[in-house]
Write an enzyme that holds these catalytic residues in place. Structure first.
Site, PDB file in Angstrom:
ATOM      1  N   LEU A 161      -6.723  -0.951   3.179  1.00  0.00           N
ATOM      2  CA  LEU A 161      -6.917   0.443   3.574  1.00  0.00           C
ATOM      3  C   LEU A 161      -6.523   1.425   2.488  1.00  0.00           C
ATOM      4  CD1 LEU A 161      -5.409  -0.067   7.126  1.00  0.00           C
ATOM      5  CD2 LEU A 161      -7.836   0.023   6.509  1.00  0.00           C
ATOM      6  N   THR A 185      -4.480  -3.318  -3.909  1.00  0.00           N
ATOM      7  CA  THR A 185      -5.577  -2.773  -4.711  1.00  0.00           C
ATOM      8  C   THR A 185      -5.070  -1.525  -5.410  1.00  0.00           C
ATOM      9  OG1 THR A 185      -6.355  -1.469  -2.820  1.00  0.00           O
ATOM     10  CG2 THR A 185      -7.437  -3.593  -3.191  1.00  0.00           C
ATOM     11  N   ASN A 191       0.846  -1.199   0.000  1.00  0.00           N
ATOM     12  CA  ASN A 191       0.000   0.000   0.000  1.00  0.00           C
ATOM     13  C   ASN A 191       0.884   1.252   0.000  1.00  0.00           C
ATOM     14  OD1 ASN A 191      -2.308   1.588   0.125  1.00  0.00           O
ATOM     15  ND2 ASN A 191      -3.075   0.667   2.023  1.00  0.00           N
ATOM     16  N   PHE A 192       0.248   2.396  -0.172  1.00  0.00           N
ATOM     17  CA  PHE A 192       0.893   3.718  -0.062  1.00  0.00           C
ATOM     18  C   PHE A 192       2.046   3.907  -1.043  1.00  0.00           C
ATOM     19  CE2 PHE A 192      -0.821   2.745   4.267  1.00  0.00           C
ATOM     20  CZ  PHE A 192      -1.884   3.630   4.224  1.00  0.00           C
ATOM     21  N   LEU A 193       1.938   3.300  -2.228  1.00  0.00           N
ATOM     22  CA  LEU A 193       2.921   3.577  -3.281  1.00  0.00           C
ATOM     23  C   LEU A 193       2.692   5.007  -3.760  1.00  0.00           C
ATOM     24  CD1 LEU A 193       4.981   2.985  -5.528  1.00  0.00           C
ATOM     25  CD2 LEU A 193       3.132   1.904  -6.826  1.00  0.00           C
TER      26      LEU A 193
END
Ligand code: MYA
Length: 431
Positions: free
Chosen positions: A431, A215, A179-181
């Site tokens: 998230l 995602t 996440n948080f790329l």
């Protein structure tokens, strides 16, 4: 895919043509080849084609076995040094417990993370949320990866992983949730993202973990499922003022406000906030519920304690305790993810609640989730968002959620699932 079939049509056209001279045929063949190449290039993924993920060409080929696409490599063969970044940049491992580092990550994401298609809103994850999202049981600090400019030390890119046990059909697999790329707006399209993805992959491999879940709003090879967000207005006037929603045809503002009005109090007897002593009962309830989905987390009590015990301004959880038997029969939860409103005179933040994990066994879905809407309204959220995953479709329309325009694609890395899943077969919320 459509482009590929067009290219084939062109090719057939030329080879079937009765051209008088050989050179004419060659010219047309070469033209056809160029058309074919340019059409397929437009759809090519130079990086993703090299990765162990489902490829578009294999869609619908159900003869391939479900499970890992490639086997683990011996740990001694995993590259020991970080990948090379372009000259001006260097890797940094981020300690989110450090107030300064957490602040740097927060500022990078606040200014450069995900926006809607019209660039009106940008996710504004809070620092407390980031710490929660990145510090689950068994997390690895080495998976919280930043990129800095060597000279100024400014943080300009970020990517994270956290470990999770995820079940795909009957198999529980330890995976990384990525996440948080994020790459700073000024450094886009320089192929930094593939290096960051390779580096996080390397660090995940070093922990002997070979699969991942993530995602994204963009289509990549190849989604295991494609979901849609639905939005329930809680503060319709503000949502219309900031351009999040529009006044419906033949609707006035006062009729709209009346339409979305909610009671001042929840209605289900025994509906209350989750407390630490509820962790075992909630874990049992949730584990039993998640069994029915094709892909879902395999939560134990430690996970439930971390992910679902209420945390002010981060995650809210409520349950129904039967007033007679004191049994925990139902559960609902949502997380707090505001968005910055870009360029509005009157408002700077949209306060959004995102549906997380919900379970209904005794309280009807509509009543349970209406109570969730009521507490979200009391807590001053402007909108309640939910994906069409799990059983959410049973309450979305009835509770006046409207479909959003964006899609959210779910992916697995190095794990093949043979059929594209319906959103209702997914039991996972990232998230
Ligand atoms: S999803 C949130 C992603 N972040 C944003 O949308 C924030 C705003 N955008 C940006 O910061 C940049 O545009 C990003 C791309 C950083 C997204 N997931 O460097 P480039 C591919 C995967 O020139 P930039 C989330 O955080 C793209 O198709 N790949 O591009 C989950 C192309 O490859 P190919 C993506 O725009 C992340 C290449 O990157 C994404 O400057 C899961 C272009 O690189 C995307 N969202 O930077 C990551 N966007 O040529 C995968 C673009 O092949 C994890 N690309 O098409 C995989 C599992 C890893 C662990 C495995 C363990 C075993």
């Amino acid at each position: 895919m459509a482009d590929d079939s067009k290219a084939t049509e062109n090719h057939n056209l030329t080879s079937d043509n009765n051209l008088s001279s050989e050179s004419g045929k060659e010219v047309i063949d070469s033209l056809a080849r160029q058309v074919q190449e340019s059409l397929s290039l437009a759809k090519r993924h130079k990086f993703w084609e090299t990765q162990p993920v489902g490829q578009f060409k294999d869609l619908g080929v159900s003869s391939l076995p479900e499970g890992p696409i490639e086997p683990p490599t011996p740990l001694s063969e995993v590259k020991q040094e970080p990948y090379n970044l372009p000259g001006p940049y260097e890797w940094t491992t981020c300690d989110l417990d450090s107030e300064d580092t957490c602040n740097e990550v927060y500022v990078l994401l606040t200014n450069n993370y995900v926006e809607d298609d019209e660039n009106m809103f940008r996710f504004n994850y809070s620092k407390e949320f980031l710490r929660w999202a990145l510090h689950p049981p068994g997390y690895y600090k080495s998976w919280h990866i930043g990129v800095r400019v060597k000279t100024s030390k400014k943080m300009v890119a970020f990517i994270t992983g956290v470990p999770a046990r995820i079940r795909a059909r009957d198999t529980v697999v330890v995976m990384a949730e990525i996440n948080f790329l994020c790459v700073h707006k000024k450094l886009r399209s320089k192929r930094l993202a593939p290096v960051m993805i390779k580096e996080v992959t390397r660090r995940v491999h070093l922990e002997n973990i070979w699969q991942a879940a993530y995602t994204a709003g963009v289509v990549l090879p190849t989604p295991v499922s494609t979901c849609q967000y639905w939005h329930r207005s809680l503060n319709p006037k503000k949502l219309i003022d900031v351009g999040f929603s529009r006044l419906g045809p033949r609707m006035t503002m006062s009729r709209t406000m009346k339409l979305y009005k909610l009671p001042d109090h929840t209605v289900t007897p025994g509906f209350r906030k989750m407390e630490p002593h509820d962790v075992p009962a909630v874990t049992r309830l949730l584990r039993n519920y998640l069994k029915q989905f094709v892909v879902a987390p395999d939560f134990d009590e430690n996970d439930v304690e971390h992910w679902l015990l209420p945390k002010e301004g981060v995650v809210d959880s409520y349950l129904v305790e039967s007033p007679e038997t004191h049994e925990i029969t139902d559960f609902c939860s949502f997380y707090t993810l505001p968005s910055s409103i870009l360029g509005n005179q009157n408002y700077s933040t949209l306060k959004a609640a995102y549906s997380y994990y919900n379970v209904s066994t005794k309280t009807p879905w509509i009543q349970l989730m209406n109570d969730a809407l009521i507490v979200a309204k009391i807590k001053d959220f402007d909108v309640f968002n939910a994906l069409d995953v799990m059983h959410n479709e049973t309450f979305l329309k009835e509770l006046k959620f409207g479909p959003g325009d964006g899609k959210l694609h779910y992916y697995l890395y190095n794990y093949r699932i043979n059929h594209v899943l319906r959103p209702s077969e997914l039991g996972l919320v990232l998230l």
